[in-house]
Design an enzyme around this catalytic site. Structure first.
Site, PDB file in Angstrom:
ATOM      1  N   SER A  10      55.910  10.151  13.988  1.00 16.84           N
ATOM      2  CA  SER A  10      55.350  11.506  14.050  1.00 16.84           C
ATOM      3  C   SER A  10      54.310  11.657  12.955  1.00 16.84           C
ATOM      4  CB  SER A  10      56.459  12.541  13.841  1.00 16.84           C
ATOM      5  OG  SER A  10      55.874  13.766  13.451  1.00 16.84           O
ATOM      6  N   HIS A  35      53.883  10.244  18.306  1.00 20.34           N
ATOM      7  CA  HIS A  35      54.385  11.608  18.494  1.00 20.34           C
ATOM      8  C   HIS A  35      53.447  12.589  17.786  1.00 20.34           C
ATOM      9  CE1 HIS A  35      57.661  14.510  19.262  1.00 20.34           C
ATOM     10  NE2 HIS A  35      57.375  15.015  18.063  1.00 20.34           N
ATOM     11  N   ASP A  37      52.689  16.438  16.918  1.00 19.78           N
ATOM     12  CA  ASP A  37      53.319  17.758  16.813  1.00 19.78           C
ATOM     13  C   ASP A  37      52.262  18.854  16.810  1.00 19.78           C
ATOM     14  OD1 ASP A  37      56.168  17.230  16.604  1.00 19.78           O
ATOM     15  OD2 ASP A  37      55.663  16.206  14.736  1.00 19.78           O
ATOM     16  N   MET A  39      51.552  22.787  16.654  1.00 21.76           N
ATOM     17  CA  MET A  39      52.196  24.045  16.222  1.00 21.76           C
ATOM     18  C   MET A  39      51.156  25.144  16.134  1.00 21.76           C
ATOM     19  SD  MET A  39      54.607  22.615  13.156  1.00 21.76           S
ATOM     20  CE  MET A  39      55.536  21.089  13.316  1.00 21.76           C
ATOM     21  N   HIS A  69      54.129  17.031  21.598  1.00 19.27           N
ATOM     22  CA  HIS A  69      55.260  17.960  21.486  1.00 19.27           C
ATOM     23  C   HIS A  69      54.681  19.335  21.190  1.00 19.27           C
ATOM     24  CE1 HIS A  69      58.977  19.111  18.785  1.00 19.27           C
ATOM     25  NE2 HIS A  69      58.849  19.914  19.829  1.00 19.27           N
ATOM     26  N   MET A  71      54.840  22.922  20.285  1.00 21.98           N
ATOM     27  CA  MET A  71      55.660  24.000  19.705  1.00 21.98           C
ATOM     28  C   MET A  71      54.776  25.236  19.661  1.00 21.98           C
ATOM     29  SD  MET A  71      57.387  21.616  16.779  1.00 21.98           S
ATOM     30  CE  MET A  71      56.142  20.368  17.016  1.00 21.98           C
ATOM     31  N   MET A 140      65.987  18.558  19.480  1.00 20.58           N
ATOM     32  CA  MET A 140      65.572  18.806  18.088  1.00 20.58           C
ATOM     33  C   MET A 140      66.796  18.691  17.192  1.00 20.58           C
ATOM     34  SD  MET A 140      62.339  19.200  18.069  1.00 20.58           S
ATOM     35  CE  MET A 140      62.300  19.345  16.281  1.00 20.58           C
ATOM     36  N   ASP A 178      64.385  14.231  17.505  1.00 21.01           N
ATOM     37  CA  ASP A 178      63.274  14.554  16.603  1.00 21.01           C
ATOM     38  C   ASP A 178      63.783  15.372  15.415  1.00 21.01           C
ATOM     39  OD1 ASP A 178      60.842  15.239  15.467  1.00 21.01           O
ATOM     40  OD2 ASP A 178      60.102  16.337  17.221  1.00 21.01           O
TER      41      ASP A 178
HETATM   42  C1  DX5 Z   1      59.325  19.095  13.410  1.00 23.57           C
HETATM   43  C2  DX5 Z   1      58.576  18.062  14.208  1.00 23.57           C
HETATM   44  C3  DX5 Z   1      58.932  16.659  13.943  1.00 23.57           C
HETATM   45  C4  DX5 Z   1      58.799  16.205  12.541  1.00 23.57           C
HETATM   46  C5  DX5 Z   1      59.995  15.348  12.261  1.00 23.57           C
HETATM   47  O1  DX5 Z   1      59.102  20.349  13.936  1.00 23.57           O
HETATM   48  O2  DX5 Z   1      58.723  18.275  15.586  1.00 23.57           O
HETATM   49  O3  DX5 Z   1      58.291  15.748  14.839  1.00 23.57           O
HETATM   50  O4  DX5 Z   1      57.658  15.448  12.268  1.00 23.57           O
HETATM   51  O5  DX5 Z   1      59.878  15.023  10.964  1.00 23.57           O
HETATM   52  P1  DX5 Z   1      60.889  14.180  10.100  1.00 23.57           P
HETATM   53  O6  DX5 Z   1      60.991  12.821  10.727  1.00 23.57           O
HETATM   54  O7  DX5 Z   1      60.163  14.177   8.812  1.00 23.57           O
HETATM   55  O8  DX5 Z   1      62.175  14.913  10.056  1.00 23.57           O
HETATM   56 ZN    ZN Z   2      58.074  16.728  17.089  1.00 24.72          ZN
END
Ligand code: DX5
Ligand code: ZN
Length: 235
Positions: A10, A35, A37, A39, A69, A71, A140, A178
């Protein structure tokens, strides 16, 4: 179905000023799914990247699977742009979608693999009606929004129940996890039945990225091999 363990680095924890190089290092270390992310500052209390960053990464990394992903609120509005930017998989949160079935089919209609995500407080049974056509379910194991949080152990039960449901219903979706995936948690995670392991902090935040990815994947595969042997012996 035989489970193939894959590492999905990620980029949330990468140095964004060197995103292409750091993402490539994680893939060189054995990551097969990148991956990404996304947001929006509304669905989660943080803001990250949008389609232009995905498109730039795609130019630098033509071959890896891009796992977006989302969010975000109103994902339907942005799915075409992420598909156009080079996403291969797009996942949306059950909690963000009033018309989840429609949204997942919208992803498919843009030639991407549809995935559905559940937050730590959302039970697996909320997904009963979509499990037969999603490509992957993302559990999650932290509350979404930030990297480097502590793994929430209850998520293991959710992974186990998804793995059981997949067998009992004869389905094919893959199980992704994740949040908080690291050397000290990955054994339990793999033994519970997760196959696609998202990891940000453990890969990007310290030391050598390539080596971090390699060690994490090695630990995951070792745990998976032992779990399989135990299952065969107990049959
Ligand atoms: C959190 C993200 C994750 C995040 C996980 O909202 O969706 O993908 O990067 O991070 P680690 O591996 O640092 O817990
Ligand atoms: Zn994620």
């Amino acid at each position: 179905m035989a489970s193939v363990i894959e590492l999905a680095p990620s980029i949330l924890s990468a140095n964004f000023a060197q995103l292409g190089a750091e993402a490539k290092a994680a893939l060189d270390g054995g990551g097969t799914v990148l991956h990404l992310d996304v947001m929006d500052g509304h669905f989660v209390p943080n803001i990250t990247i949008g389609p232009p960053v995905v498109a730039s990464l795609r130019k630098t990394i033509p071959d890896a699977t891009f796992d977006c992903h989302l969010m975000i609120e109103n994902p339907d509005q942005f799915i075409p742009a992420f598909a156009e930017a080079g996403a291969n998989w797009i996942s949306v949160h059950q909690e963000a979608c009033v018309h989840l079935d429609r949204t997942l089919h919208l992803i498919e209609s843009h030639d991407c693999k549809p995935g559905v995500v559940i937050n730590p407080a959302t039970p697996v049974h909320m997904l009963d009606e979509v499990l037969d056509f999603v490509h992957h379910v993302l559990v999650m194991s932290v509350n979404p929004g930030f990297g480097a949080q502590h793994f929430i152990p209850n998520s293991l039960k959710k992974v186990e129940s998804l793995a059981r449901l997949r067998v009992s219903r004869g389905l094919e979706f893959r199980i992704e996890i994740d949040g908080g995936v690291a050397l000290d948690t990955v054994g339990d995670i793999v033994r519970a039945g997760a196959e696609i392991l998202v990891a940000g902090n453990a890969v990007f935040s310290h030391g050598d990225i390539r080596e971090n990815a390699r060690k994490l994947l090695e630990a995951a595969r070792a745990a998976s091999g032992k779990a399989r042997k135990r299952r065969i012996v107990s049959v």
